[in-house]
Design an enzyme around this catalytic site. Structure first.
Site, short mmCIF file in Angstrom:
data_model
loop_
_atom_site.label_atom_id
_atom_site.label_comp_id
_atom_site.label_asym_id
_atom_site.label_seq_id
_atom_site.Cartn_x
_atom_site.Cartn_y
_atom_site.Cartn_z
N GLU A 90 -61.01 41.79 17.86
CA GLU A 90 -60.07 41.65 18.97
C GLU A 90 -59.70 40.16 19.07
O GLU A 90 -60.57 39.31 19.09
CB GLU A 90 -60.78 42.11 20.26
CG GLU A 90 -59.93 42.05 21.49
CD GLU A 90 -60.72 42.48 22.75
OE1 GLU A 90 -61.93 42.77 22.65
OE2 GLU A 90 -60.09 42.51 23.81
N GLU A 98 -66.25 49.71 30.36
CA GLU A 98 -64.84 49.30 30.22
C GLU A 98 -64.82 48.20 29.15
O GLU A 98 -65.15 47.06 29.44
CB GLU A 98 -64.31 48.78 31.56
CG GLU A 98 -64.19 49.85 32.63
CD GLU A 98 -62.96 50.75 32.45
OE1 GLU A 98 -62.02 50.36 31.73
OE2 GLU A 98 -62.96 51.85 33.02
N ASN A 105 -62.47 37.32 32.14
CA ASN A 105 -61.03 37.15 31.90
C ASN A 105 -60.16 37.46 33.12
O ASN A 105 -59.10 36.86 33.28
CB ASN A 105 -60.57 37.91 30.65
CG ASN A 105 -60.70 39.39 30.77
OD1 ASN A 105 -61.62 39.88 31.41
ND2 ASN A 105 -59.80 40.11 30.15
N GLY A 141 -66.60 44.45 29.64
CA GLY A 141 -66.79 43.33 28.70
C GLY A 141 -66.53 43.79 27.29
O GLY A 141 -65.82 44.77 27.04
N SER A 142 -67.13 43.08 26.35
CA SER A 142 -66.84 43.35 24.94
C SER A 142 -67.55 44.61 24.45
O SER A 142 -68.57 45.02 25.01
CB SER A 142 -67.30 42.15 24.10
OG SER A 142 -68.69 41.97 24.28
N CYS A 148 -57.67 42.45 28.27
CA CYS A 148 -58.25 43.51 27.42
C CYS A 148 -57.19 44.43 26.85
O CYS A 148 -57.34 44.95 25.76
CB CYS A 148 -59.27 44.31 28.22
SG CYS A 148 -58.59 44.98 29.75
#
Ligand code: NAD
Length: 459
Positions: free
Chosen positions: A334, A210, A115, A188-189, A244
């Protein structure tokens, strides 16, 4: 490309040769890296545009400019950061000189998301190199053009034994995670974060994770709605909502909900026009899979603005959803797109019910003029970081640590915190051989009384 185990072995052997330890060499490398990145500015901005039509302004603001500023910071401060830090001796170490040494972990793996594909690959890499590690970076497979240029820039500056970018998808990631690393830094996720944590646990490898989550934005009835809408829409629609820390959903005082919706609509039109599809400033969703995922989230929701989806163009228009059920899919995952659910609240218990039903978020935003209300929100809820009366901008101060808590992440970085993320803090006590009080040695007979006194007065 050589097999992954061979690359890792070469990096480990290079690290053990002590060649990454010279601080002046690290600074020279970072300077060379900066020159290379600046020489490729146009190509980098073009790549980001090709990948998901990110505008030049946003690409510079949220990726290129931040990478250069992290490089400048590291180049300027590295000598200071790496110096052993002198700490006063304690009762138990006296007489001594006590220090904290900042030791690089060794060979580190960095896995990046798509992203902010340039920033989130290179900022950790810069700090890992600054701290004296060797690095294997896996950029995202979803932003092919940006990942390609990242690989090339790294190749042009670093020997493979010091830093390399290995492109690929899940299989590559899985193969990399099977190796034994000295540190893993993953962005990432939350879902993949758990896979990374599991792989790291096998070797007890330390990690920074993160991750993401549902970041709430709370708005009470004391605010100027026009200004709130401006700051909120900016934070929500930057990068097409694929940030995020984007406000994921709004919790607003019931009596101003309708006026807020009007202010948000007006603001969207002011920034991106009646048809944001034609705006050069509004990015696309990263791929058709995510576009379909967002379309599915809209099913059976009350759309009060937007809701236009063009799958073939990966376009999702800015969309406002009125009062979704807390058990609906849009309130369970999310969102990661330009869709904003708006939930009314009457009292503090309503807010608690919503936020405590979900995992600890990466960010929380509160818009209010009421200091007591703001304090109660900050004291009550646990989250990675946040802003009062704005969105996203805590990311922009690299003197603040950035990271999540619980399901939104482990550890933090940015600026000097980034250097620390990639450094083991090694306490060292230095003693001379000239003086050795015998108090601590046996026989202890009759010493306990004195020991208790010493702890009472100095402990
Ligand atoms: P993702 O978790 O799907 O992918 C991230 C990386 O993991 C990619 O390089 C991918 O190749 C790799 N990967 C994917 N599946 C894997 C698997 N099964 N095993 C091993 N590796 C795998 O995330 P994404 O879609 O690239 O990014 C979006 C997510 O990242 C969002 O949840 C967002 O909130 C989060 N994010 C967090 C931050 C932060 O700083 N906290 C920043 C940006 C994005």
């Amino acid at each position: 490309m050589r097999p992954i185990p061979e690359i890792v072995a070469t990096q480990k052997s290079f690290f053990r040769s002590q060649k990454t330890k010279d601080v002046s060499d690290r600074i020279s490398l970072l300077k060379a890296f900066k020159v290379e990145i600046i020489a490729n500015e146009e190509a980098i901005l073009n790549a980001l545009h090709q990948d998901f039509r990110k505008s030049g302004f946003e690409a510079y603001l949220s990726e290129f400019g931040l990478v250069i500023s992290q490089l400048n910071l590291a180049i300027k401060n590295l000598k200071q950061w790496t110096k052993p830090q002198r700490i006063p001796a304690s009762l138990l170490t006296f007489p001594s000189k006590d220090f904290i040494y900042k030791e690089p972990y060794g060979t580190v793996l960095i896995i990046a998301p798509w992203n902010y594909p340039f920033l989130l690959a290179l900022e950790p890499l810069i700090m890992a190199i600054a701290a004296g590690n060797t690095v294997v970076l896996k950029p995202s497979e979803l932003t092919k053009q940006t990942s390609k240029i990242i690989t090339q820039i790294i190749k042009n500056v670093f020997e493979e034994s010091q830093a390399i970018s290995i492109e690929g998808g899940v299989e590559t990631s899985t193969a990399l995670l099977a190796e034994k690393w000295d540190y893993i830094f993953f962005t990432g996720s939350t879902k993949v974060g758990k896979i990374v944590a599991e792989a790291a646990a096998k070797h007890l490898t330390p990690v920074t994770l993160e991750l993401g989550g549902k970041s709430p934005c709370i708005i009470d009835n004391t605010v100027n709605l026009k200004l709130v809408a401006r700051r909120l829409i900016w934070g929500k629609l930057l990068n097409g909502g694929q940030t995020c820390i984007a406000p994921d959903y709004i919790i607003v005082k019931t009596e101003i909900k309708e006026r807020l919706i009007i202010a948000l609509k007006t603001e969207i039109i002011k920034r991106y026009g009646e048809n944001p599809e034609t705006s050069p400033d509004f990015p696309r969703i990263i791929n058709q899979k995510n576009t379909k995922r967002l379309a599915a989230l809209l099913e059976s929701e009350k759309i009060v603005y937007g809701g236009v989806i063009k799958e073939e163009d990966c376009y999702v228009s800015p969309t406002l959803i009125d009062n979704p059920s807390l058990s609906s899919p849009i309130m369970q995952e999310e969102i990661f797109g330009p869709i904003l659910p708006i939930i009314p609240y009457q009292n503090q218990e309503d807010i608690e019910h919503i936020i405590w039903n979900l995992d600890k978020p990466l960010s929380l935003y509160v818009f209010s003029e009421n200091k007591t209300f703001i304090k109660s929100v900050l004291d009550k809820f646990s989250f990675g970081g946040g802003v009062i009366n704005d969105t996203l901008i805590h990311f922009g101060n690299d003197k603040l640590p950035f990271g999540g808590v619980g399901a939104s992440g482990i550890g933090n970085y940015h600026g000097e915190y980034g250097f620390y993320a990639f450094s083991n803090l090694k306490p060292i006590v230095k003693r001379g051989l000239w003086f050795d009080p015998t108090f601590r040695y046996a026989p202890y007979q009759s010493k306990l009384k004195l020991l208790k006194k010493v702890f009472k007065y100095f402990g």
